[in-house]
Write a protein that holds these residues in place. Structure first.
Motif, short mmCIF file in Angstrom:
data_model
loop_
_atom_site.label_atom_id
_atom_site.label_comp_id
_atom_site.label_asym_id
_atom_site.label_seq_id
_atom_site.Cartn_x
_atom_site.Cartn_y
_atom_site.Cartn_z
N LEU A 1 0.82 -1.22 0.00
CA LEU A 1 0.00 0.00 0.00
C LEU A 1 0.85 1.26 0.00
N THR A 2 2.13 1.14 0.32
CA THR A 2 3.01 2.31 0.35
C THR A 2 3.71 2.56 -0.98
N ASP B 1 -2.16 0.99 -7.72
CA ASP B 1 -3.57 1.04 -7.35
C ASP B 1 -4.37 0.21 -8.33
N ARG B 2 -5.68 0.22 -8.17
CA ARG B 2 -6.52 -0.63 -9.01
C ARG B 2 -6.44 -0.27 -10.49
N ALA C 1 -8.45 -1.32 3.32
CA ALA C 1 -7.51 -0.52 2.54
C ALA C 1 -7.08 -1.23 1.27
N GLU D 1 -9.96 -1.08 -1.17
CA GLU D 1 -10.17 0.25 -1.72
C GLU D 1 -9.04 0.67 -2.64
N ARG D 2 -7.78 0.43 -2.23
CA ARG D 2 -6.64 0.92 -2.99
C ARG D 2 -6.28 0.00 -4.15
N LEU D 3 -6.21 -1.32 -3.88
CA LEU D 3 -5.74 -2.25 -4.91
C LEU D 3 -6.88 -2.92 -5.67
#
Length: 529
Positions: A257-258, A263-264, A287, A290-292
């Motif tokens: 995530l960093t 991202d998606r 997370a 939502e992010r990936l």
């Protein structure tokens, strides 16, 4: 409480599955290892060529062949070659030490060892026949047109998989072809599709050895992760290889995530992530989704039963982070007391499992096998309970439970709560002997930010607000990493050995042993980077 599930369909042998794979998706990639690739048809043909070489060394049906090879394409070829000869595959993890390797070879009595000498293996008994990796032409076709891949029967022994041996010498869980085929039905949401999977589990682990038939049936591609792991490699492979399914421990997902720009939008194919070996917080599950753009699912398995329960991608974060889901197809779970009597729903007890994915026994160890079973129920050694939704909630290993002042404490239950603390990246809780209380709880914590680690008071208040006060940790040790076993599980035996008062960073009512300092991390096992 017992939860039955449907049984899988008719069994296949490995050879039947390989023939079907060549017929149905022979031109599809089976493996990607760096710049090297292998289709299903090439895999079958290479295995036929290596099988000729092994047969020339005297390997006969029913004999054991030990693979001392790193994870990758050559390992997969050797695996298929051994089963092609109706012999039995076993494998040794490259991370094991001399004592463990020697114990495995003595217990399995291999007719032949296939060894890659680029790995610093310990010396092997001079009486054991060995063929070196470089003595095999891994790409050579057989000298004659290969016949059927196998004439094995479903109940023929196929694979021996070794436990990590944290409580003694490793034990060899063995499976017949019927057991390997059971992985097809039990794969659930992470199987049954022709897709690309990022694979970081050692091939000597049950996650590979017991699941190859599922790969053959689904036609999936395994993209082999470079070792040692790095977040940059994982991010690159997710994008470049258009990965559909990936596995990793919660810390690895948190690190992903960093990564800037990950991202998606750049991961349109990523469907499911598998979180393993440690609890993932609800915040991490949300997370990642939502992010990936993918769901994290949890799988509960062990060497003696490589498929037991799992969550579903549609499950809410609370189920993904607090439970290990429901029984997979062909498996059943029950909770019993110390006398093997089944208890009611919601009661904590010993977890027992039954079904097609359970081992046939421990190799050449009838007494150990008898002790491992209650009838046809496998004693897992885990403690847990079943919630109102039919999900299994684990609270720890029976051998890890400690008694603090007369009260039972289950480490995994405490770890779930500590993992929710924003300053905790990874955590393990063990019980250590102490006067008066009998045992106390010691939390080993990898802080999210080493410059702003959690205090013992913060962690005790966090746990005490959710669980009984006696379950809050008594001691805190801050470490940069947790030691792991050769099977990549947290090595709690090592932590317990280090858990004496003199090595504690912070204690209840006391001061740090060296104010402002953090003791050195436990030494990692052999093979860690």
């Amino acid at each position: 409480m017992c939860i039955p599930t449907p049984t899988p369909g008719p069994p296949l042998t490995f050879g039947e599955a390989m023939r079907a794979a060549v017929r149905e998706h022979g031109d599809q990639q089976a493996y990607v290892e760096g710049a090297r690739t292998l289709t299903f048809a090439e895999w079958d043909r290479a295995a036929a060529g290596v099988a000729e070489r092994l047969a020339g060394r005297g390997v006969r049906p029913g004999e054991v062949v030990a693979l001392l090879l790193p994870s990758g394409i050559d390992f997969a070829i050797a695996y298929a070659a051994v089963l092609r000869l109706r012999a039995v595959v076993t494998a040794v993890n490259t991370r094991l030490g001399a004592h463990e390797v020697g114990a495995i070879l003595r217990a399995s009595s291999p007719a032949l060892v296939v060894r890659d000498d680029t790995v610093p293996w310990p010396a092997i008994d001079p009486g054991t026949r060995v063929i070196g990796h470089d003595d095999i032409d891994w790409a050579a076709a057989p000298t004659r047109e290969p016949g059927p891949a196998s004439t094995s029967r479903p109940d023929d022994a196929a694979v021996i998989i070794w436990t990590s041996g944290t409580t003694g010498v490793p034990k060899g869980a063995w499976y017949d072809h019927r057991g390997l085929a059971a992985a097809v039905a039990s794969a659930g949401a992470i199987g049954g599709r022709r897709e690309r999977r990022l694979f970081s589990t050692p091939f000597a682990h049950a996650g590979y050895l017991a699941k190859v038939v599922e790969q053959l049936v689904s036609g999936s591609t395994l993209v082999v992760s470079p070792q040692p792991w790095s977040v940059q490699d994982m991010a690159r492979l997710l994008v470049d290889e258009r990965i559909d399914l990936a596995g990793g421990v919660p810390t690895q997902w948190a690190k992903l995530l960093t990564v800037p720009g990950l991202d998606r939008a750049v991961l349109p194919h990523l469907r499911v992530g598998v979180a393993a070996t440690a609890p993932a917080s609800p915040e991490l599950v949300e997370a990642v989704r939502e992010r990936l753009g993918c769901s994290l699912v949890v799988r509960y398995a062990m060497t003696e039963a490589p498929s037991i329960t799992g969550t579903d991608p549609a499950d809410p974060p609370a189920v993904q982070s607090r439970t290990v889901g429901r029984p997979q197809a062909g498996m059943a779970v029950r909770i019993v007391d110390a006398d093997d009597v089944e208890v009611g729903g919601g009661e904590t007890g010993h977890v027992q499992v039954r079904g097609a994915c359970v081992m046939r026994g421990y190799w050449q160890a009838p007494a150990l096998t008898e002790a491992a079973f209650c009838g046809d129920w496998l004693r897992t050694g885990d403690l847990g309970w079943i919630d109102h939704g039919g999900n299994l909630v684990l609270v720890g290993r029976s051998k890890e439970m400690y008694i603090r002042g007369g009260y039972n404490v289950y480490p995994l239950e405490v770890e779930h709560e500590l993992a929710d603390h924003p300053k905790v990246a990874r955590v393990a809780v063990v019980g250590v002997v102490t006067p008066v209380l009998g045992e106390r709880g010691m939390a080993w914590v990898v802080p999210t930010d080493p410059d702003d680690p959690p205090t013992l008071r913060e962690l005790r208040e966090h746990v005490g607000a959710r669980l009984a006060d006696y379950k809050s940790p008594d001691d805190l040790r801050l470490v940069p990493e947790l030691p792991v076993t050769a099977m990549l599980k947290v090595d709690k035996t090592a932590l317990q050995r280090l858990g004496d008062p003199g090595s504690v960073d912070v204690r209840v009512g006391g001061a740090p042993t060296a104010p402002g300092s953090t003791p050195p991390a436990p030494a990692p096992p052999r093979g860690d980077s």
